[in-house]
Design a protein around this motif. Structure first.
Motif, PDB file in Angstrom:
ATOM      1  N   CYS A 123       2.235   4.694 -21.289  1.00 33.22           N
ATOM      2  CA  CYS A 123       0.825   4.272 -21.359  1.00 33.22           C
ATOM      3  C   CYS A 123       0.706   2.800 -21.723  1.00 33.22           C
ATOM      4  CB  CYS A 123       0.076   5.121 -22.393  1.00 33.22           C
ATOM      5  SG  CYS A 123      -0.243   6.811 -21.863  1.00 33.22           S
ATOM      6  N   VAL A 124       1.484   2.358 -22.713  1.00 37.28           N
ATOM      7  CA  VAL A 124       1.451   0.958 -23.143  1.00 37.28           C
ATOM      8  C   VAL A 124       1.889   0.041 -22.003  1.00 37.28           C
ATOM      9  CG1 VAL A 124       2.506  -0.742 -24.687  1.00 37.28           C
ATOM     10  CG2 VAL A 124       1.765   1.455 -25.593  1.00 37.28           C
ATOM     11  N   ILE A 125       2.995   0.396 -21.341  1.00 39.81           N
ATOM     12  CA  ILE A 125       3.498  -0.408 -20.221  1.00 39.81           C
ATOM     13  C   ILE A 125       2.465  -0.457 -19.099  1.00 39.81           C
ATOM     14  CG2 ILE A 125       5.228  -0.477 -18.361  1.00 39.81           C
ATOM     15  CD1 ILE A 125       7.226   0.709 -20.411  1.00 39.81           C
ATOM     16  N   PHE A 126       1.917   0.708 -18.764  1.00 41.94           N
ATOM     17  CA  PHE A 126       0.964   0.820 -17.649  1.00 41.94           C
ATOM     18  C   PHE A 126      -0.296  -0.003 -17.925  1.00 41.94           C
ATOM     19  CE2 PHE A 126      -2.383   2.778 -15.151  1.00 41.94           C
ATOM     20  CZ  PHE A 126      -1.770   2.974 -13.925  1.00 41.94           C
ATOM     21  N   VAL A 127      -0.860   0.141 -19.130  1.00 41.61           N
ATOM     22  CA  VAL A 127      -2.083  -0.592 -19.485  1.00 41.61           C
ATOM     23  C   VAL A 127      -1.825  -2.101 -19.505  1.00 41.61           C
ATOM     24  CG1 VAL A 127      -3.741  -1.034 -21.344  1.00 41.61           C
ATOM     25  CG2 VAL A 127      -3.137   1.322 -20.747  1.00 41.61           C
ATOM     26  N   GLY A 146       7.224  -7.600  -0.425  1.00 38.35           N
ATOM     27  CA  GLY A 146       8.555  -7.666   0.182  1.00 38.35           C
ATOM     28  C   GLY A 146       9.668  -7.308  -0.782  1.00 38.35           C
ATOM     29  N   PRO A 147       9.753  -7.979  -1.946  1.00 35.33           N
ATOM     30  CA  PRO A 147      10.810  -7.660  -2.914  1.00 35.33           C
ATOM     31  C   PRO A 147      10.781  -6.207  -3.384  1.00 35.33           C
ATOM     32  CG  PRO A 147       9.794  -9.755  -3.462  1.00 35.33           C
ATOM     33  CD  PRO A 147       8.997  -9.177  -2.354  1.00 35.33           C
ATOM     34  N   LEU A 148       9.572  -5.662  -3.592  1.00 39.21           N
ATOM     35  CA  LEU A 148       9.468  -4.279  -4.075  1.00 39.21           C
ATOM     36  C   LEU A 148       9.943  -3.278  -3.029  1.00 39.21           C
ATOM     37  CD1 LEU A 148       6.041  -4.378  -5.969  1.00 39.21           C
ATOM     38  CD2 LEU A 148       8.315  -4.153  -6.974  1.00 39.21           C
ATOM     39  N   TYR A 176      17.542   2.040 -14.253  1.00 40.37           N
ATOM     40  CA  TYR A 176      16.888   0.827 -14.775  1.00 40.37           C
ATOM     41  C   TYR A 176      16.251   0.001 -13.661  1.00 40.37           C
ATOM     42  CZ  TYR A 176      18.780   1.687 -19.425  1.00 40.37           C
ATOM     43  OH  TYR A 176      19.058   2.251 -20.649  1.00 40.37           O
ATOM     44  N   LEU A 177      16.901  -0.037 -12.508  1.00 38.85           N
ATOM     45  CA  LEU A 177      16.318  -0.747 -11.369  1.00 38.85           C
ATOM     46  C   LEU A 177      15.018  -0.074 -10.937  1.00 38.85           C
ATOM     47  CD1 LEU A 177      16.525  -2.941  -9.162  1.00 38.85           C
ATOM     48  CD2 LEU A 177      17.878  -1.318  -7.799  1.00 38.85           C
ATOM     49  N   GLY A 178      15.039   1.264 -10.907  1.00 34.91           N
ATOM     50  CA  GLY A 178      13.839   2.014 -10.548  1.00 34.91           C
ATOM     51  C   GLY A 178      12.695   1.760 -11.513  1.00 34.91           C
ATOM     52  N   LEU A 179      13.020   1.663 -12.795  1.00 33.28           N
ATOM     53  CA  LEU A 179      11.994   1.376 -13.804  1.00 33.28           C
ATOM     54  C   LEU A 179      11.359   0.011 -13.551  1.00 33.28           C
ATOM     55  CD1 LEU A 179      10.557   2.165 -16.429  1.00 33.28           C
ATOM     56  CD2 LEU A 179      12.476   1.172 -17.696  1.00 33.28           C
ATOM     57  N   MET A 180      12.195  -0.984 -13.261  1.00 30.14           N
ATOM     58  CA  MET A 180      11.678  -2.326 -12.985  1.00 30.14           C
ATOM     59  C   MET A 180      10.822  -2.349 -11.720  1.00 30.14           C
ATOM     60  SD  MET A 180      15.083  -4.589 -13.842  1.00 30.14           S
ATOM     61  CE  MET A 180      14.387  -6.062 -13.118  1.00 30.14           C
ATOM     62  N   ILE A 181      11.285  -1.642 -10.701  1.00 29.09           N
ATOM     63  CA  ILE A 181      10.564  -1.632  -9.426  1.00 29.09           C
ATOM     64  C   ILE A 181       9.185  -1.000  -9.580  1.00 29.09           C
ATOM     65  CG2 ILE A 181      10.512  -0.559  -7.128  1.00 29.09           C
ATOM     66  CD1 ILE A 181      13.582  -0.987  -7.052  1.00 29.09           C
ATOM     67  N   PHE A 182       9.112   0.143 -10.263  1.00 29.16           N
ATOM     68  CA  PHE A 182       7.813   0.816 -10.391  1.00 29.16           C
ATOM     69  C   PHE A 182       6.881   0.099 -11.364  1.00 29.16           C
ATOM     70  CE2 PHE A 182      10.116   4.268  -8.296  1.00 29.16           C
ATOM     71  CZ  PHE A 182       9.176   4.612  -7.326  1.00 29.16           C
ATOM     72  N   CYS A 183       7.438  -0.650 -12.314  1.00 24.58           N
ATOM     73  CA  CYS A 183       6.602  -1.529 -13.138  1.00 24.58           C
ATOM     74  C   CYS A 183       5.976  -2.602 -12.251  1.00 24.58           C
ATOM     75  CB  CYS A 183       7.438  -2.171 -14.244  1.00 24.58           C
ATOM     76  SG  CYS A 183       7.803  -1.065 -15.633  1.00 24.58           S
ATOM     77  N   GLY A 184       6.776  -3.120 -11.324  1.00 27.22           N
ATOM     78  CA  GLY A 184       6.264  -4.097 -10.365  1.00 27.22           C
ATOM     79  C   GLY A 184       5.184  -3.509  -9.475  1.00 27.22           C
ATOM     80  N   PHE A 185       5.369  -2.238  -9.100  1.00 27.82           N
ATOM     81  CA  PHE A 185       4.378  -1.570  -8.245  1.00 27.82           C
ATOM     82  C   PHE A 185       3.038  -1.393  -8.954  1.00 27.82           C
ATOM     83  CE2 PHE A 185       7.579  -0.030  -5.082  1.00 27.82           C
ATOM     84  CZ  PHE A 185       6.859  -0.382  -3.941  1.00 27.82           C
ATOM     85  N   ALA A 217       6.463   7.947 -12.040  1.00 29.98           N
ATOM     86  CA  ALA A 217       7.803   7.395 -11.791  1.00 29.98           C
ATOM     87  C   ALA A 217       8.332   6.660 -13.023  1.00 29.98           C
ATOM     88  CB  ALA A 217       7.766   6.453 -10.587  1.00 29.98           C
ATOM     89  N   ILE A 218       7.469   5.899 -13.689  1.00 33.76           N
ATOM     90  CA  ILE A 218       7.872   5.184 -14.909  1.00 33.76           C
ATOM     91  C   ILE A 218       8.142   6.177 -16.035  1.00 33.76           C
ATOM     92  CG2 ILE A 218       7.079   3.573 -16.703  1.00 33.76           C
ATOM     93  CD1 ILE A 218       5.472   2.141 -14.485  1.00 33.76           C
ATOM     94  N   PHE A 219       7.262   7.163 -16.193  1.00 39.96           N
ATOM     95  CA  PHE A 219       7.401   8.175 -17.254  1.00 39.96           C
ATOM     96  C   PHE A 219       8.720   8.928 -17.135  1.00 39.96           C
ATOM     97  CE2 PHE A 219       6.279  12.641 -18.636  1.00 39.96           C
ATOM     98  CZ  PHE A 219       6.394  12.388 -19.999  1.00 39.96           C
TER      99      PHE A 219
END
Length: 234
Positions: A123-127, A146-148, A176-185, A217-219
């Motif tokens: 929740c904190v990351i998402f907000v 493109g990068p995502l 960890y890569l997936g976490l970074m990617i979905f944070c970017g999304f 995905a992040i959760f």
């Protein structure tokens, strides 16, 4: 001291400064986040029913989530279809929550407190990321497309090779890569929703689905990371 306090007040007010968004866009975003909150409640209900052994049909859950998503995409966004489309969103969220049941069960066996910790962290990351996207200059993060997408393709390849050759190190990279990617999304999708609205796409139900997928995905990844660390400690 006063100047320091005033600077603090300015930075806090900046977090709620959405003057770059029109009133129509702000109203649309309220509808998007209301639907997202409803979807989260439905996902929680699905997960709870699984954990209470009241609904254990994983295959039904997977098929149900796919059917609901496809049906939602194929149903026209009209006022007459609003209730139906909202029901399909809730159905997708419910089945998504149910399909997370085995992961939640495994994590609870390791340490029950991980689940609320992971949820609050998500929740904190998402907000934080959503606010970053909304208060930033318009379209400033759309270059991430493109990068995502490239990162997502790499993630699929890593998943395939980890499954094929059983590389545990590959799984950690993927996690960890997936976490970074979905944070970017989250940032990208938030700004994309604003742009879609400004170009006439007012489908707030589908827009909330995009953000719901990012959140889940992040959760999931935070759950696995925290559970892995706790397991190593024990």
């Amino acid at each position: 001291m006063d100047s320091l306090f005033s600077r603090s007040k300015i930075s806090m007010s900046a977090l709620t400064d959405f003057s770059n968004l029109s009133k129509g866009t702000q109203s649309h975003l309220k509808s998007v986040y209301t639907c997202l909150a409803l979807a989260m409640l439905c996902a929680g209900a699905g997960a709870t029913l699984y954990l209470l052994s009241l609904f254990k049909g994983l295959i039904v859950a997977v098929i149900g989530s796919v059917v609901c998503m496809v049906a939602l995409g194929m149903t026209q966004n009209t006022p007459e279809n609003m209730t139906k489309r909202l029901g399909l969103l809730c159905g997708f969220a419910f089945f998504s929550g149910t399909s997370m049941g085995p992961l939640l069960e495994a994590v609870i066996d390791i340490e029950p407190s991980i689940v609320p910790t992971a949820f609050l962290s998500t929740c904190v990351i998402f907000v934080t990321l959503s606010l970053t996207a909304l208060i930033s200059e318009r379209r400033s993060f759309l270059f991430l497309a493109g990068p995502l997408l490239s990162g997502l393709s790499l993630l699929i390849l890593l998943s395939f090779f980890s499954l094929l050759f059983g590389f545990s190190f590959g799984f950690q990279i993927q996690l960890y890569l997936g976490l970074m990617i979905f944070c970017g999304f989250v940032i990208f999708d938030t700004q994309l929703i604003v742009e879609k609205y400004n170009h006439g796409d007012h489908d707030y139900i589908w827009h909330s689905l995009d953000l719901f997928i990012d959140f889940i995905a992040i959760f999931k990844r935070i759950l696995i990371i925290l559970a892995s660390k706790e397991k190593k400690k024990k």
